[in-house]
Design a protein around this motif. Structure first.
Motif, PDB file in Angstrom:
ATOM      1  N   ALA A  28      28.181  38.018-108.845  1.00  0.00           N
ATOM      2  CA  ALA A  28      27.846  38.980-109.514  1.00  0.00           C
ATOM      3  C   ALA A  28      26.837  40.028-108.656  1.00  0.00           C
ATOM      4  O   ALA A  28      27.166  41.164-108.745  1.00  0.00           O
ATOM      5  N   LYS A  29      25.637  39.496-108.158  1.00  0.00           N
ATOM      6  CA  LYS A  29      24.661  40.483-107.586  1.00  0.00           C
ATOM      7  C   LYS A  29      25.267  41.204-106.507  1.00  0.00           C
ATOM      8  O   LYS A  29      25.035  42.477-106.261  1.00  0.00           O
ATOM      9  N   SER A  30      25.966  40.426-105.411  1.00  0.00           N
ATOM     10  CA  SER A  30      26.487  41.198-104.447  1.00  0.00           C
ATOM     11  C   SER A  30      27.618  42.225-104.843  1.00  0.00           C
ATOM     12  O   SER A  30      27.489  43.157-104.068  1.00  0.00           O
ATOM     13  N   THR A  31      28.517  41.882-105.642  1.00  0.00           N
ATOM     14  CA  THR A  31      29.368  42.886-106.430  1.00  0.00           C
ATOM     15  C   THR A  31      28.680  43.949-106.731  1.00  0.00           C
ATOM     16  O   THR A  31      29.156  45.103-106.728  1.00  0.00           O
ATOM     17  N   ILE A  32      27.801  44.004-107.573  1.00  0.00           N
ATOM     18  CA  ILE A  32      27.205  45.034-108.259  1.00  0.00           C
ATOM     19  C   ILE A  32      26.696  45.863-107.019  1.00  0.00           C
ATOM     20  O   ILE A  32      26.649  47.105-107.302  1.00  0.00           O
ATOM     21  N   THR A  52      17.691  39.852-123.699  1.00  0.00           N
ATOM     22  CA  THR A  52      18.662  38.896-122.807  1.00  0.00           C
ATOM     23  C   THR A  52      19.533  39.739-121.798  1.00  0.00           C
ATOM     24  O   THR A  52      19.985  39.461-120.749  1.00  0.00           O
ATOM     25  N   ALA A  53      20.231  40.697-122.343  1.00  0.00           N
ATOM     26  CA  ALA A  53      21.061  41.754-121.861  1.00  0.00           C
ATOM     27  C   ALA A  53      20.132  42.247-120.552  1.00  0.00           C
ATOM     28  O   ALA A  53      20.580  42.335-119.469  1.00  0.00           O
ATOM     29  N   LYS A  54      19.080  42.580-120.784  1.00  0.00           N
ATOM     30  CA  LYS A  54      18.335  43.451-119.732  1.00  0.00           C
ATOM     31  C   LYS A  54      17.789  42.282-118.764  1.00  0.00           C
ATOM     32  O   LYS A  54      17.655  42.801-117.463  1.00  0.00           O
ATOM     33  N   ALA A  57      21.020  41.944-116.639  1.00  0.00           N
ATOM     34  CA  ALA A  57      21.121  42.968-115.699  1.00  0.00           C
ATOM     35  C   ALA A  57      19.984  43.368-114.627  1.00  0.00           C
ATOM     36  O   ALA A  57      20.681  43.411-113.644  1.00  0.00           O
ATOM     37  N   ARG A  58      19.032  42.814-114.983  1.00  0.00           N
ATOM     38  CA  ARG A  58      18.081  43.056-113.778  1.00  0.00           C
ATOM     39  C   ARG A  58      18.318  42.079-112.761  1.00  0.00           C
ATOM     40  O   ARG A  58      18.160  42.311-111.569  1.00  0.00           O
ATOM     41  N   ALA A  59      18.713  40.700-113.090  1.00  0.00           N
ATOM     42  CA  ALA A  59      18.964  39.634-112.310  1.00  0.00           C
ATOM     43  C   ALA A  59      20.191  40.209-111.130  1.00  0.00           C
ATOM     44  O   ALA A  59      20.482  39.625-110.181  1.00  0.00           O
ATOM     45  N   VAL A  60      21.275  40.841-111.747  1.00  0.00           N
ATOM     46  CA  VAL A  60      22.342  41.152-111.052  1.00  0.00           C
ATOM     47  C   VAL A  60      22.327  42.473-110.329  1.00  0.00           C
ATOM     48  O   VAL A  60      23.241  43.309-109.498  1.00  0.00           O
ATOM     49  N   GLY A  61      20.946  43.291-110.907  1.00  0.00           N
ATOM     50  CA  GLY A  61      21.083  44.941-110.218  1.00  0.00           C
ATOM     51  C   GLY A  61      21.487  45.875-111.033  1.00  0.00           C
ATOM     52  O   GLY A  61      21.791  47.090-110.475  1.00  0.00           O
ATOM     53  N   ILE A  62      21.619  45.857-112.166  1.00  0.00           N
ATOM     54  CA  ILE A  62      22.164  46.876-113.002  1.00  0.00           C
ATOM     55  C   ILE A  62      20.687  47.616-113.553  1.00  0.00           C
ATOM     56  O   ILE A  62      19.921  46.800-114.217  1.00  0.00           O
ATOM     57  N   ASP A  63      20.735  48.844-113.897  1.00  0.00           N
ATOM     58  CA  ASP A  63      19.738  49.353-114.209  1.00  0.00           C
ATOM     59  C   ASP A  63      19.481  49.519-115.685  1.00  0.00           C
ATOM     60  O   ASP A  63      20.409  49.575-116.496  1.00  0.00           O
ATOM     61  N   ASP A  64      18.359  49.238-116.114  1.00  0.00           N
ATOM     62  CA  ASP A  64      17.847  49.320-117.505  1.00  0.00           C
ATOM     63  C   ASP A  64      18.662  50.173-118.473  1.00  0.00           C
ATOM     64  O   ASP A  64      19.146  50.044-119.525  1.00  0.00           O
TER      65      ASP A  64
END
Length: 110
Positions: A28-32, A52-54, A57-64
């Protein structure tokens, strides 16, 4: 008489706590990261609680600011519609969106 009245709440006790955790896919992180490197704007829209969502998201690199939480299936469809409305502007800036779903709730939006 009152002496025979028993308060059930006084006799209850916690005998266990159960937690359920969905694991994050290993890629997931590399895909993001790959999507972002291609100038693709990545969003996360989930029915999960905000905290939970944030965390996910942080763990995979999606901005808050690109996380929408506590969202119903209908709300997910509304978000997709709103994001599509800005498609023309985003294309002018060279940005693209990709939508994926891992659950039943997301299928309404897709």
């Amino acid at each position: 008489s009152d002496e025979h009245i028993h308060d059930a709440s006084q006799s209850r006790r916690v005998i266990g706590v159960l937690g359920v955790l969905d694991s994050i896919q290993t890629d997931a992180k590399s895909t993001i990261s790959a999507l972002k490197s291609m100038n693709i704007d990545v969003w996360m829209c989930t029915g999960d609680h905000d905290q939970t969502a944030k965390a996910v998201a942080r763990a995979v690199g999606i901005d808050d600011e690109n996380v929408c939480s506590n969202v119903t299936p209908e709300g997910k469809a509304d978000l997709v519609t709103r994001l599509q409305r800005t498609k023309r502007e985003r294309r002018r800036r060279g940005l693209t969106r990709v939508r994926a779903s891992d659950g039943v709730g997301g299928k309404v939006a897709v």
